[in-house]
Write a protein that holds these residues in place. Structure first.
Motif, short mmCIF file in Angstrom:
data_model
loop_
_atom_site.label_atom_id
_atom_site.label_comp_id
_atom_site.label_asym_id
_atom_site.label_seq_id
_atom_site.Cartn_x
_atom_site.Cartn_y
_atom_site.Cartn_z
N PHE A 197 -5.53 10.30 -1.04
CA PHE A 197 -6.54 10.07 -0.01
C PHE A 197 -7.78 9.44 -0.62
O PHE A 197 -8.34 8.47 -0.09
CB PHE A 197 -6.88 11.39 0.68
CG PHE A 197 -8.10 11.31 1.56
CD1 PHE A 197 -7.99 10.83 2.85
CD2 PHE A 197 -9.33 11.72 1.08
CE1 PHE A 197 -9.12 10.75 3.66
CE2 PHE A 197 -10.46 11.65 1.88
CZ PHE A 197 -10.36 11.16 3.17
N SER A 198 -8.22 9.99 -1.74
CA SER A 198 -9.42 9.48 -2.40
C SER A 198 -9.23 8.04 -2.87
O SER A 198 -10.15 7.22 -2.74
CB SER A 198 -9.78 10.35 -3.60
OG SER A 198 -10.01 11.66 -3.18
N ILE A 199 -8.06 7.74 -3.40
CA ILE A 199 -7.81 6.38 -3.88
C ILE A 199 -7.80 5.38 -2.73
O ILE A 199 -8.44 4.33 -2.78
CB ILE A 199 -6.47 6.33 -4.65
CG1 ILE A 199 -6.58 7.09 -5.95
CG2 ILE A 199 -6.06 4.89 -4.90
CD1 ILE A 199 -5.26 7.33 -6.64
N LEU A 243 0.83 -1.21 0.00
CA LEU A 243 0.00 0.00 0.00
C LEU A 243 0.86 1.26 0.00
O LEU A 243 0.58 2.22 -0.73
CB LEU A 243 -0.94 0.00 1.21
CG LEU A 243 -1.92 1.16 1.29
CD1 LEU A 243 -2.84 1.18 0.09
CD2 LEU A 243 -2.72 1.06 2.57
N ALA A 244 1.94 1.24 0.78
CA ALA A 244 2.84 2.40 0.81
C ALA A 244 3.52 2.59 -0.55
O ALA A 244 3.68 3.73 -1.02
CB ALA A 244 3.88 2.23 1.90
N ALA A 245 3.93 1.50 -1.19
CA ALA A 245 4.56 1.59 -2.51
C ALA A 245 3.57 2.12 -3.54
O ALA A 245 3.92 2.96 -4.39
CB ALA A 245 5.10 0.23 -2.93
N SER A 264 -11.30 5.06 -0.95
CA SER A 264 -12.43 4.60 -1.75
C SER A 264 -12.67 3.12 -1.53
O SER A 264 -13.75 2.60 -1.84
CB SER A 264 -12.20 4.89 -3.22
OG SER A 264 -11.13 4.12 -3.71
N ALA A 265 -11.70 2.42 -0.98
CA ALA A 265 -11.88 0.99 -0.72
C ALA A 265 -12.87 0.74 0.41
O ALA A 265 -13.53 -0.31 0.44
CB ALA A 265 -10.53 0.35 -0.37
N LEU A 266 -13.05 1.66 1.32
CA LEU A 266 -13.96 1.46 2.45
C LEU A 266 -15.42 1.33 2.00
O LEU A 266 -16.08 0.36 2.39
CB LEU A 266 -13.80 2.58 3.47
CG LEU A 266 -14.66 2.44 4.72
CD1 LEU A 266 -14.34 1.17 5.47
CD2 LEU A 266 -14.47 3.65 5.61
N PRO A 267 -15.95 2.23 1.18
CA PRO A 267 -17.34 2.03 0.74
C PRO A 267 -17.51 0.74 -0.08
O PRO A 267 -18.54 0.08 0.02
CB PRO A 267 -17.65 3.25 -0.12
CG PRO A 267 -16.61 4.24 0.18
CD PRO A 267 -15.43 3.52 0.73
N VAL A 268 -16.51 0.40 -0.88
CA VAL A 268 -16.58 -0.84 -1.65
C VAL A 268 -16.65 -2.04 -0.71
O VAL A 268 -17.44 -2.97 -0.91
CB VAL A 268 -15.38 -0.95 -2.62
CG1 VAL A 268 -15.34 -2.32 -3.29
CG2 VAL A 268 -15.44 0.15 -3.66
#
Length: 104
Positions: free
Chosen positions: A60-62, A33-35, A65-69
């Protein structure tokens, strides 16, 4: 010979191994994730000329955005089998990759 003591020791060892493997997997996930975040930030700054505040907002948006998914998936996961969900997500990723290739 199998004794009660050796059975407890084996159970303890296997729990330790599982915990250590989970920690290793979590560290690898965080590294990936950091990379990803660093790579996207560099591309947005160098290729697209974004300033630092816009890059921060974009990453931040990228990432979030995984949380709502994830929340939607938790609500509808019983609609398909896990294999079907995996195939649907892989096809979605492939379609997004092709769309990105067509864009450039």
């Amino acid at each position: 010979p199998l004794t009660a003591k050796s059975g407890r020791e084996d159970g303890w060892r296997s729990r330790v191994v599982v915990v250590l493997l989970c920690l290793c997997m979590q560290m690898l996930r965080n590294l990936a994730l950091a990379a990803l975040e660093a790579g996207v930030s560099a591309i947005l700054q160098k290729e697209y000329g974004w300033n630092k505040s816009m890059v921060g907002l974009g990453t931040f948006s990228i990432v979030f955005s995984a949380l709502p998914v994830q929340l939607v998936y938790e609500q509808v996961k019983s609609a398909m089998s896990p294999n079907s969900w995996t195939m649907a997500m892989l096809w979605t990723a492939l379609a997004a990759s092709c769309a990105m290739l067509l864009h450039s």
